[in-house]
Scaffold this active site. Structure first.
Site, short mmCIF file in Angstrom:
data_model
loop_
_atom_site.label_atom_id
_atom_site.label_comp_id
_atom_site.label_asym_id
_atom_site.label_seq_id
_atom_site.Cartn_x
_atom_site.Cartn_y
_atom_site.Cartn_z
N CYS A 340 0.84 -1.21 0.00
CA CYS A 340 0.00 0.00 0.00
C CYS A 340 0.87 1.26 0.00
O CYS A 340 1.57 1.51 -0.97
CB CYS A 340 -0.98 -0.03 1.17
SG CYS A 340 -2.40 1.08 0.95
N HIS A 462 -3.57 -5.46 1.03
CA HIS A 462 -3.39 -5.81 2.43
C HIS A 462 -3.80 -7.27 2.61
O HIS A 462 -4.68 -7.78 1.93
CB HIS A 462 -4.27 -4.94 3.32
CG HIS A 462 -3.86 -3.50 3.36
ND1 HIS A 462 -2.72 -3.09 4.01
CD2 HIS A 462 -4.43 -2.39 2.84
CE1 HIS A 462 -2.62 -1.77 3.89
NE2 HIS A 462 -3.64 -1.33 3.17
#
Length: 522
Positions: A340, A462
């Site tokens: 991310c 994630h």
């Protein structure tokens, strides 16, 4: 409702335990926390965002997570402001003062009410919807229930308990000391109406011989007029995903001999640190958190984690020398993985032309991936199914070395689909004329991330480390460090086992018959 004498007394973990206990006892429980403040969040199956703790509690209850379990999420962006996420979607950044005083137009009569008042209506509606589908609801309070200056603005503690007609169990942390004062004071400072809702006390995190607290238990009951339902010992051997960054202070911070060393770069705005729980519990790996240049250099694998403020954290990494240490370590053979915000930092540049994060419009990245990122105001949140892109054998180490042709994509019997979730603001694409080298292909055909080699890659996904297939790929270059006979780690089975162990632990020390008696009364 599990309410607390303060923050970090163990409300979230106890709520998780009761979700699993009620499930085991034949009920259909669900968790609920009206307002949560955390950087650790999760994407629901319908692509919305809630606090990670309620997602964990839902997993313990055996049900999919939903925004009704945490309708209001505050994600701190600085000491003074937070992003406000309502029913899974961001509605803007607010200071505490704005939160309580900002006016909002409501209805055709143009009447004005405070934002806070409108949020109260939203969280109560979410509870009502949830309570119509599940029973019992395991509610969690926030912080201390005795913050008198916040009583009129309370959305999550006893005002929410009044709406829900909940039985309140007060949790006190004996490990930090002062448990008599904190429990008695928390009850004594309530209004008479609110005191009547407090039906029991649980003393948490006890160390030593429980018999030493027998007299203390009776004393508490005498001075508070409320039964002590249990004294729960402190435990270290049960692993439940944490939500609060407070737990990071207890993590390992240095490398260790004899295992694969994985360093998670300790960012100031680190988010979603539960991404690393699977690796942390893998016996083949020693995972530690550090922003110390020398400790980062010792790692076999460096992970740049998610960040709530990518540019600010990137600026700090460049200032404190960690960025250069990562680049140098990679040139010497260390694997670097960005997730991310960390993936964004690994590129050539991060741009913020619309000042979503602050005043800096462009900042050079680490240059390990040939990508450019533009920060945007639109947040993408969703669960994803994906396939890893095949990669060629480890290529020569260089910031933008090619990896050779990408093979065919798609599930096969030997390559089952993998799962994770996205929560990010920004778009990352190849820089200039750099070719597309996706880390993965999602089930809708979109590319995700970028891979230079088996030792250099980034992704927006994630939970990627919860997938055994990817973990094996990540560890493979360091197979010579894995002890003979060591087995791959099944994180899903491990988590389920931990929920059962937690439930057993709490059952052993809490009077469940008394608790059910309390819950059976109107």
């Amino acid at each position: 409702m599990l309410a607390g004498t303060g923050s970090d007394v163990g409300k979230s973990v106890l709520a998780t335990a009761f979700c699993r206990i009620f499930l085991q006892d034949g009920y259909h429980p669900a968790p609920f926390k009206a307002q949560n403040m955390a950087l650790n969040s999760y994407a629901t199956p319908d692509g919305l965002e809630i606090g990670r703790a309620q997602a964990v509690q839902a997993e313990a209850a055996g049900i999919p997570c939903h925004t009704d379990m945490n309708p209001l999420l505050l994600k701190p962006q600085s000491d003074h402001t937070s992003q406000v996420v309502l029913n899974g979607r961001p509605i803007g950044n607010k200071s505490a003062c704005d939160f309580f005083s900002e006016k909002k137009n409501m209805g055709s009569d143009s009447s004005l009410i405070t934002l806070h008042s409108s949020l109260r209506k939203e969280v109560c509606s979410a509870f009502d919807r949830l309570a119509s589908r599940y029973h019992p609801i395991v509610m969690e309070g926030a912080g201390s229930i005795s913050e008198l200056n916040l009583r009129d603005h309370d959305l999550v503690n006893l005002s929410m308990a009044r709406h829900a007609k909940a039985d309140v169990i007060l949790v006190g942390d004996i490990d930090r000391g002062g448990v008599f004062a904190s429990v008695y004071g928390s009850i004594a400072l309530q209004t008479e109406e609110d005191r009547r809702m407090i039906k029991g006390i649980i003393i948490n995190k006890f160390r030593g011989d429980l018999r030493l607290f027998d007299d203390g238990r009776k004393m508490l009951e005498d001075i508070c007029g409320v039964p002590v339902l249990g004294v729960v010992p402190y435990f270290k051997d049960i692993h439940i995903e944490e939500e609060d960054s407070v737990s990071l202070a207890q993590k390992t911070i240095t490398a260790e001999r004899g295992r694969i060393n994985v360093a998670v770069v300790l960012l100031r705005h680190l988010s979603n640190f539960t991404d690393f729980d699977a690796l942390e519990n893998d016996a083949r790996v020693h995972l530690y958190y550090s922003n110390n240049v020398e400790e980062v250099k010792k790692a076999d694998i460096i992970i740049l984690p998610g960040s709530k403020s990518t540019i600010d954290d990137l600026y700090e990494l460049r200032r404190n020398g960690v960025a250069q240490a990562i680049i140098q370590a990679h040139r010497q053979g260390t694997t670097v993985l960005g997730i991310c915000g960390g993936y964004q930092m690994m590129g050539i540049e991060v741009c913020d032309p619309h000042h979503v994060e602050g005043d800096i419009e462009r900042l050079p990245g680490l240059g390990l991936l040939p990508t450019t990122t533009t920060i945007s105001g639109e947040k993408r949140t969703r669960q994803v199914t994906f396939q890893l892109s095949p990669i060629s054998p480890i290529s020569p180490i260089s910031p933008i070395s090619p990896i050779g042709p990408i093979g065919p994509i798609g599930p096969t019997p030997s390559r089952p689909p993998l799962h994770g979730y996205e929560i990010h603001m920004g778009e990352t694409r190849p820089f200039g004329d750099a070719p597309a080298r996706p880390f993965a292909v999602l089930d809708d055909g979109r590319d995700d991330g970028y891979v230079v080699s088996a030792r250099c890659m980034g992704t927006y996904i994630h939970g990627v480390l919860d997938n055994q297939t990817f973990v094996e790929r990540l560890l493979q270059p360091f197979a010579d460090k894995i002890a003979e006979g060591a087995k791959p780690f099944d994180y899903a089975a491990f988590k389920n086992e931990q929920y059962d162990l937690l439930a057993d632990h709490v059952r052993r020390y809490v009077d469940m018959d008394k608790l059910y008696e309390i819950l059976s009364h109107d």
